[in-house]
Write an enzyme that holds these catalytic residues in place. Structure first.
Site, mmCIF file in Angstrom:
data_model
loop_
_atom_site.group_PDB
_atom_site.id
_atom_site.type_symbol
_atom_site.label_atom_id
_atom_site.label_comp_id
_atom_site.label_asym_id
_atom_site.label_seq_id
_atom_site.Cartn_x
_atom_site.Cartn_y
_atom_site.Cartn_z
ATOM 1 N N GLY A 195 0.830 -1.218 0.000
ATOM 2 C CA GLY A 195 0.000 0.000 0.000
ATOM 3 C C GLY A 195 0.849 1.246 0.000
ATOM 4 O O GLY A 195 2.045 1.203 -0.292
ATOM 5 N N ASN A 196 0.229 2.366 0.311
ATOM 6 C CA ASN A 196 0.979 3.625 0.390
ATOM 7 C C ASN A 196 0.377 4.530 1.453
ATOM 8 O O ASN A 196 -0.606 4.170 2.092
ATOM 9 C CB ASN A 196 1.015 4.300 -0.994
ATOM 10 C CG ASN A 196 -0.373 4.620 -1.491
ATOM 11 O OD1 ASN A 196 -1.076 5.421 -0.902
ATOM 12 N ND2 ASN A 196 -0.785 3.967 -2.569
ATOM 13 N N ARG A 197 0.958 5.699 1.626
ATOM 14 C CA ARG A 197 0.607 6.541 2.770
ATOM 15 C C ARG A 197 -0.597 7.456 2.544
ATOM 16 O O ARG A 197 -0.892 8.307 3.365
ATOM 17 C CB ARG A 197 1.826 7.388 3.158
ATOM 18 C CG ARG A 197 2.885 6.575 3.896
ATOM 19 C CD ARG A 197 4.233 7.250 3.815
ATOM 20 N NE ARG A 197 4.181 8.649 4.200
ATOM 21 C CZ ARG A 197 4.385 9.116 5.420
ATOM 22 N NH1 ARG A 197 4.660 8.285 6.392
ATOM 23 N NH2 ARG A 197 4.324 10.405 5.678
ATOM 24 N N SER A 198 -1.280 7.311 1.441
ATOM 25 C CA SER A 198 -2.425 8.195 1.193
ATOM 26 C C SER A 198 -3.541 7.943 2.223
ATOM 27 O O SER A 198 -3.904 6.801 2.485
ATOM 28 C CB SER A 198 -2.976 7.926 -0.215
ATOM 29 O OG SER A 198 -4.226 8.544 -0.347
#
Ligand code: CTP
Length: 405
Positions: free
Chosen positions: A215-218
């Site tokens: 995933g990512n930090r959004s």
């Protein structure tokens, strides 16, 4: 959001309060409506005054509530008719079973039902009552009658009731009621009334196994703020999201998890949308294959996961009349990189933001964006709330929609 620009600025709203224990929550609704820039004119049944005094509403709204049909208001011969004509919309909160029955049958024997009958604009009701009273066939028949006539029901919710019982009959939270009022006000004559807008939000999650994902930090906050701003201008909004934030009231939510699911949802909704605003941080790659079972640590010191490229959603989705807005999250060469993406993704606008700043970008409520268009214009905006960023992006979308005709 500032009072001067929000959907309730300059609106006149009739607040009908009826005799339920939840009447005290109408005070918070009144206060929030006033803070959002609306003029609130309260009308109350006698029963409502047993729960909250008119002086409270006078204090919060700056206007004397109408309680007695026969008492002149000093201005109008028939205040309920004047209110019904002048107000933009009417909200009855809390709405008892009794008031629903009287509204459904056109019985107008108190200030709330009288004004409801005289109202020219939309009527919204937020019921609150005992679960048994709500479920009663008589109440349900009245609800259906009112719905068929275009009355909007806000709730009731399931939850703990005044009786201590758990069931359907709880008043919707004041903040949510006010959000629905914003949506209704936007639909009246908002700049995007009638437009259909699809917004994506959040970072997609690409499964590695049943418990892990790439995933990512959004956080999704930017997309949610855009969706809210579009709703407040009257647009019919669908929010395609992989974030776990509370859904904004009055916005349809299509939950997704992976880039592939987001692509399918975007394709489905883009076909009927005027604009697509891709605020989601789509994972560029996903594991080649998600393991069926949880992967054990075993004896391994390192773990390589093979990744395969995900489809580029905004570049893939086509529509002759679809206005496409991309975002560019960058940590360097902001404008140059964004300009390249605008072309590659065949977008009409690209919203660039530097995600390395601490007061802008991920997880915070503010952002500093630059909007670039196909003509090479660059609109560099100062730090502002994500909602206000949404407002500025929608200003540009509106121009493009108007030019498209
Ligand atoms: N986007 C998309 N599908 C992808 C990747 C990105 O639709 N598979 C969209 C994003 O929602 C955003 C825009 O494309 O509106 C730019 O996303 P960004 O992550 O900044 O750019 P990438 O194209 O992924 O390029 P890079 O990671 O190389 O910066």
């Amino acid at each position: 959001m500032s009072e001067a620009t929000g959907p309730l600025a300059g609106r006149t709203i009739v607040l009908g309060v009826t005799g339920s224990i939840a009447a005290y929550k109408a005070v918070e609704v009144a206060s929030r409506l006033v803070q959002a820039g609306a003029t609130v004119r309260t009308v109350m049944t006698r029963a409502a005054t047993e729960f909250v005094g008119p002086a409270t509403f006078r204090g919060v709204t700056g206007h004397e509530p109408l309680v007695d049909i026969w008492a002149p208001d000093g201005e109008h011969a028939e205040p309920h008719v004047a209110l019904g004509r002048e107000a933009d919309l009417m909200l009855v909160t809390p709405a008892t079973a009794s008031v629903l029955g009287r509204l459904a049958h056109g019985i107008s024997d108190d200030c709330v039902t009288l004004t409801g009958l005289a109202m020219r604009g939309p009527l919204l009701v937020a019921p609150a009552m005992d679960a048994g009273m709500w479920a009663n066939a008589a109440t349900q028949a009245n609800v259906r009658t009112l719905q068929e006539r275009g009355v909007t029901f806000l709730g009731p919710l399931e939850g703990r009731l005044a009786s201590g019982e758990i069931g359907a009959g709880r008043l919707m939270e004041p903040v949510t009621i006010v959000d629905h009022i914003k949506a209704a006000a936007g639909r009246l004559d908002g700049a995007l009334a009638g437009a259909r807008i699809a917004v994506t939000a959040g970072g997609t999650r690409e499964p590695v196994d049943p418990v892990r994902f790439v995933g990512n930090r959004s956080s999704g906050k930017m997309g949610y703020a855009v969706a809210e701003a579009a709703r407040d201008r009257g647009a019919d909004v669908v929010l395609i999201t992989s974030a776990e934030l509370a859904a904004p009231a009055g916005v349809r939510v299509a939950p997704v998890e992976t880039a592939q699911e987001m692509l399918e949802a975007v394709e489905e909704h883009a076909a009927t949308s005027d604009a697509l605003i891709m605020a989601a941080a789509v994972a560029d790659y996903r594991p080649v294959e998600a393991a069926k079972e949880k992967q054990k640590r075993g004896g391994r010191e390192t773990w390589g996961i093979d990744l395969v490229r995900n489809p580029d959603i905004i570049a893939t989705v086509q529509g002759e009349r679809l206005i496409k807005v991309a975002f560019a999250a960058e940590t360097q060469d902001l404008v140059d990189n964004a300009q390249k993406k605008l072309v590659e993704k065949n977008a009409h606008l690209i919203v660039a933001n530097d995600v390395s700043a601490t007061d802008a970008g991920f997880a915070v409520d503010t952002n500093r964006i630059t909007i670039l268009d196909r003509d090479g214009n660059q609109d560099e905006l100062p730090l502002m709330s994500k909602y206000d960023c949404g407002v500025r992006i929608l200003d540009r979308v509106q121009e493009l929609l108007a030019a498209r005709g």
